[in-house]
Design an enzyme around this catalytic site. Structure first.
Site, PDB file in Angstrom:
ATOM      1  N   HIS A 164      38.239  28.126  39.499  1.00 26.48           N
ATOM      2  CA  HIS A 164      38.060  27.522  38.176  1.00 26.48           C
ATOM      3  C   HIS A 164      38.433  26.045  38.179  1.00 26.48           C
ATOM      4  O   HIS A 164      39.086  25.553  39.089  1.00 26.48           O
ATOM      5  CB  HIS A 164      38.866  28.279  37.100  1.00 26.48           C
ATOM      6  CG  HIS A 164      40.364  28.234  37.272  1.00 26.48           C
ATOM      7  ND1 HIS A 164      41.067  29.159  38.016  1.00 26.48           N
ATOM      8  CD2 HIS A 164      41.302  27.373  36.793  1.00 26.48           C
ATOM      9  CE1 HIS A 164      42.366  28.872  37.976  1.00 26.48           C
ATOM     10  NE2 HIS A 164      42.547  27.789  37.240  1.00 26.48           N
ATOM     11  N   GLU A 210      38.934  26.359  32.481  1.00 20.25           N
ATOM     12  CA  GLU A 210      40.225  26.501  31.801  1.00 20.25           C
ATOM     13  C   GLU A 210      40.484  25.223  31.021  1.00 20.25           C
ATOM     14  O   GLU A 210      40.254  24.119  31.527  1.00 20.25           O
ATOM     15  CB  GLU A 210      41.337  26.724  32.847  1.00 20.25           C
ATOM     16  CG  GLU A 210      42.742  26.854  32.256  1.00 20.25           C
ATOM     17  CD  GLU A 210      43.828  26.999  33.344  1.00 20.25           C
ATOM     18  OE1 GLU A 210      43.492  27.267  34.522  1.00 20.25           O
ATOM     19  OE2 GLU A 210      45.005  26.816  33.001  1.00 20.25           O
TER      20      GLU A 210
HETATM   21  C1  LIG Z   1      47.864  30.470  36.224  1.00 24.78           C
HETATM   22  C2  LIG Z   1      46.820  30.067  35.225  1.00 24.78           C
HETATM   23  C3  LIG Z   1      46.990  28.580  34.909  1.00 24.78           C
HETATM   24  O1  LIG Z   1      46.314  27.709  35.452  1.00 24.78           O
HETATM   25  O2  LIG Z   1      47.885  28.309  34.084  1.00 24.78           O
HETATM   26  C4  LIG Z   1      45.458  30.407  35.810  1.00 24.78           C
HETATM   27  O3  LIG Z   1      44.627  29.601  36.098  1.00 24.78           O
HETATM   28  S1  LIG Z   1      45.196  32.077  36.001  1.00 24.78           S
HETATM   29  C5  LIG Z   1      43.583  32.233  36.695  1.00 24.78           C
HETATM   30  C6  LIG Z   1      43.179  33.657  36.665  1.00 24.78           C
HETATM   31  N1  LIG Z   1      42.837  34.058  35.299  1.00 24.78           N
HETATM   32  C7  LIG Z   1      41.582  34.115  34.856  1.00 24.78           C
HETATM   33  O4  LIG Z   1      40.621  33.857  35.597  1.00 24.78           O
HETATM   34  C8  LIG Z   1      41.382  34.569  33.431  1.00 24.78           C
HETATM   35  C9  LIG Z   1      39.969  34.457  32.935  1.00 24.78           C
HETATM   36  N2  LIG Z   1      39.064  35.197  33.778  1.00 24.78           N
HETATM   37  C10 LIG Z   1      38.379  36.309  33.366  1.00 24.78           C
HETATM   38  O5  LIG Z   1      38.499  36.731  32.226  1.00 24.78           O
HETATM   39  C11 LIG Z   1      37.526  37.000  34.380  1.00 24.78           C
HETATM   40  O6  LIG Z   1      37.990  36.673  35.696  1.00 24.78           O
HETATM   41  C12 LIG Z   1      36.018  36.684  34.259  1.00 24.78           C
HETATM   42  C13 LIG Z   1      35.725  35.201  34.450  1.00 24.78           C
HETATM   43  C14 LIG Z   1      35.462  37.169  32.928  1.00 24.78           C
HETATM   44  C15 LIG Z   1      35.305  37.419  35.409  1.00 24.78           C
HETATM   45  O7  LIG Z   1      35.658  38.755  35.348  1.00 24.78           O
HETATM   46  P1  LIG Z   1      35.140  39.813  36.413  1.00 24.78           P
HETATM   47  O8  LIG Z   1      35.473  39.320  37.778  1.00 24.78           O
HETATM   48  O9  LIG Z   1      35.582  41.161  36.009  1.00 24.78           O
HETATM   49  O10 LIG Z   1      33.635  39.740  36.090  1.00 24.78           O
HETATM   50  P2  LIG Z   1      32.326  39.969  36.878  1.00 24.78           P
HETATM   51  O11 LIG Z   1      32.555  40.138  38.333  1.00 24.78           O
HETATM   52  O12 LIG Z   1      31.620  41.023  36.140  1.00 24.78           O
HETATM   53  O13 LIG Z   1      31.647  38.565  36.632  1.00 24.78           O
HETATM   54  C16 LIG Z   1      30.690  38.316  35.649  1.00 24.78           C
HETATM   55  C17 LIG Z   1      29.792  37.220  36.199  1.00 24.78           C
HETATM   56  O14 LIG Z   1      30.568  35.999  36.285  1.00 24.78           O
HETATM   57  C18 LIG Z   1      30.612  35.538  37.612  1.00 24.78           C
HETATM   58  N3  LIG Z   1      31.944  35.021  37.898  1.00 24.78           N
HETATM   59  C19 LIG Z   1      33.087  35.712  37.934  1.00 24.78           C
HETATM   60  N4  LIG Z   1      34.117  34.925  38.223  1.00 24.78           N
HETATM   61  C20 LIG Z   1      33.608  33.682  38.376  1.00 24.78           C
HETATM   62  C21 LIG Z   1      34.167  32.428  38.690  1.00 24.78           C
HETATM   63  N5  LIG Z   1      35.459  32.298  38.911  1.00 24.78           N
HETATM   64  N6  LIG Z   1      33.361  31.354  38.762  1.00 24.78           N
HETATM   65  C22 LIG Z   1      32.031  31.478  38.522  1.00 24.78           C
HETATM   66  N7  LIG Z   1      31.441  32.649  38.226  1.00 24.78           N
HETATM   67  C23 LIG Z   1      32.215  33.738  38.156  1.00 24.78           C
HETATM   68  C24 LIG Z   1      30.306  36.752  38.463  1.00 24.78           C
HETATM   69  O15 LIG Z   1      29.765  36.374  39.705  1.00 24.78           O
HETATM   70  C25 LIG Z   1      29.329  37.500  37.618  1.00 24.78           C
HETATM   71  O16 LIG Z   1      28.056  36.948  37.769  1.00 24.78           O
HETATM   72  P3  LIG Z   1      26.752  37.848  38.069  1.00 24.78           P
HETATM   73  O17 LIG Z   1      26.675  38.761  36.877  1.00 24.78           O
HETATM   74  O18 LIG Z   1      25.634  36.861  38.134  1.00 24.78           O
HETATM   75  O19 LIG Z   1      27.047  38.556  39.353  1.00 24.78           O
HETATM   76 CO   LIG Z   2      44.457  27.476  36.333  1.00 26.62          CO
END
Ligand SMILES: C[C@@H](C(=O)O)C(=O)SCCNC(=O)CCNC(=O)[C@H](O)C(C)(C)COP(=O)(O)OP(=O)(O)OC[C@H]1O[C@@H](n2cnc3c(N)ncnc32)[C@H](O)[C@@H]1OP(=O)(O)O
Ligand SMILES: [Co+2]
Length: 153
Positions: free
Chosen positions: A91, A140
Site C-alpha cells: 500500500h 492508506e
Molecule cells: C500498520 C498500519 C499503518 O500503516 O499504520 C498498516 O498499514 S496495516 C496494513 C494492513 N492492513 C490493511 O491492509 C487493511 C485494509 N485492507 C483490507 O481491508 C484488505 O486487505 C483488502 C484490501 C480489502 C483486500 O482483502 P483480501 O485480500 O481479502 O481481498 P481479495 O484477495 O479478495 O482482493 C480483492 C481484489 O483486490 C486486490 N488486492 C488485494 N490486496 C491488494 C493490494 N494490497 N494492492 C492492490 N490490489 C489488491 C486483489 O488482487 C483482488 O483483485 P482481483 O479480484 O482482481 O483478483
Molecule cells: Co501503512
C-alpha cells in the site's frame, strides 16, 4: 482536501528479519527502527527511514518503508502473501491535515472505505481505500502527526 506528504510505502513480507537484513545489507539503509506488534491491525511492523530534507519543517526523515508481517492467518495481509509468497509492495500512505475532512472527501467521490478510522502505527488516525477504486493501489490515508517525538524508537 489537499494531498500531503507520502508518509510510507507498505511492503508485505513473510519475514521482517529477512527484510531488515535486505534493507541493511543490500540497500544500505542506515536507519532501521525497532520492530513492534500492532495487534489491532494484525501485523508486526518495522520502519526503514529514508533521509529527509533538513531545511523543511516537519519530520527530519523522509518517506519510510513500512515492513509488515502477518501476526496470524486472520491478518488483513494474509491473503496478499498467499498470492505473493515472496512479499512485495502492498500500500501507499499519504498524509492529510484533517482525517474527517479526508474521509468525507473520498466518501463523496464514491470511494469504498475499508472499515472504521483507527489509530495507525504513527499514533494518528488512519483509514484505507479499496484498491479497485484507487487505480489499483490500496491507499492508506493518515493524519499528519502534530509532533514526531511520540515514537522515538
Ligand atoms: C500498520 C498500519 C499503518 O500503516 O499504520 C498498516 O498499514 S496495516 C496494513 C494492513 N492492513 C490493511 O491492509 C487493511 C485494509 N485492507 C483490507 O481491508 C484488505 O486487505 C483488502 C484490501 C480489502 C483486500 O482483502 P483480501 O485480500 O481479502 O481481498 P481479495 O484477495 O479478495 O482482493 C480483492 C481484489 O483486490 C486486490 N488486492 C488485494 N490486496 C491488494 C493490494 N494490497 N494492492 C492492490 N490490489 C489488491 C486483489 O488482487 C483482488 O483483485 P482481483 O479480484 O482482481 O483478483
Ligand atoms: Co501503512
Amino acid at each position: 482536501m489537499k494531498l500531503g506528504r507520502l508518509n510510507h510505502i507498505g511492503v508485505a513480507t513473510p519475514s521482517i528479519e529477512e527484510s531488515i537484513a535486505y534493507y541493511r545489507d543490500v540497500m544500505g539503509a542506515t536507519k532501521i527502527r525497532e520492530p513492534f506488534d500492532l495487534e489491532e491491525q494484525g501485523v508486526k511492523v518495522c520502519f526503514v527511514d529514508t533521509p529527509g530534507d533538513p531545511t523543511e519543517s516537519g519530520p527530519s526523515f523522509g518517506t519510510q518503508i513500512e515492513l509488515i508481517e502477518p501476526l496470524s492467518d486472520a491478518s488483513p495481509i494474509a491473503g496478499f502473501l498467499a498470492k505473493n509468497p515472496a512479499g512485495g509492495q502492498h500500500h501507499l500512505c499519504y498524509e492529510v491535515e484533517d482525517i474527517e475532512e479526508a474521509r468525507s472527501w473520498f466518501e463523496e467521490k464514491g470511494k469504498r472505505i475499508l472499515g472504521p478510522t483507527r489509530i495507525g502505527a504513527h499514533g494518528t488516525p488512519i483509514f484505507f481505500l479499496h484498491p479497485k477504486d484507487m487505480m489499483g493501489q490500496l491507499t492508506e490515508i493518515m493524519e499528519t502527526p502534530k509532533e514526531t517525538t511520540h515514537w522515538s524508537n
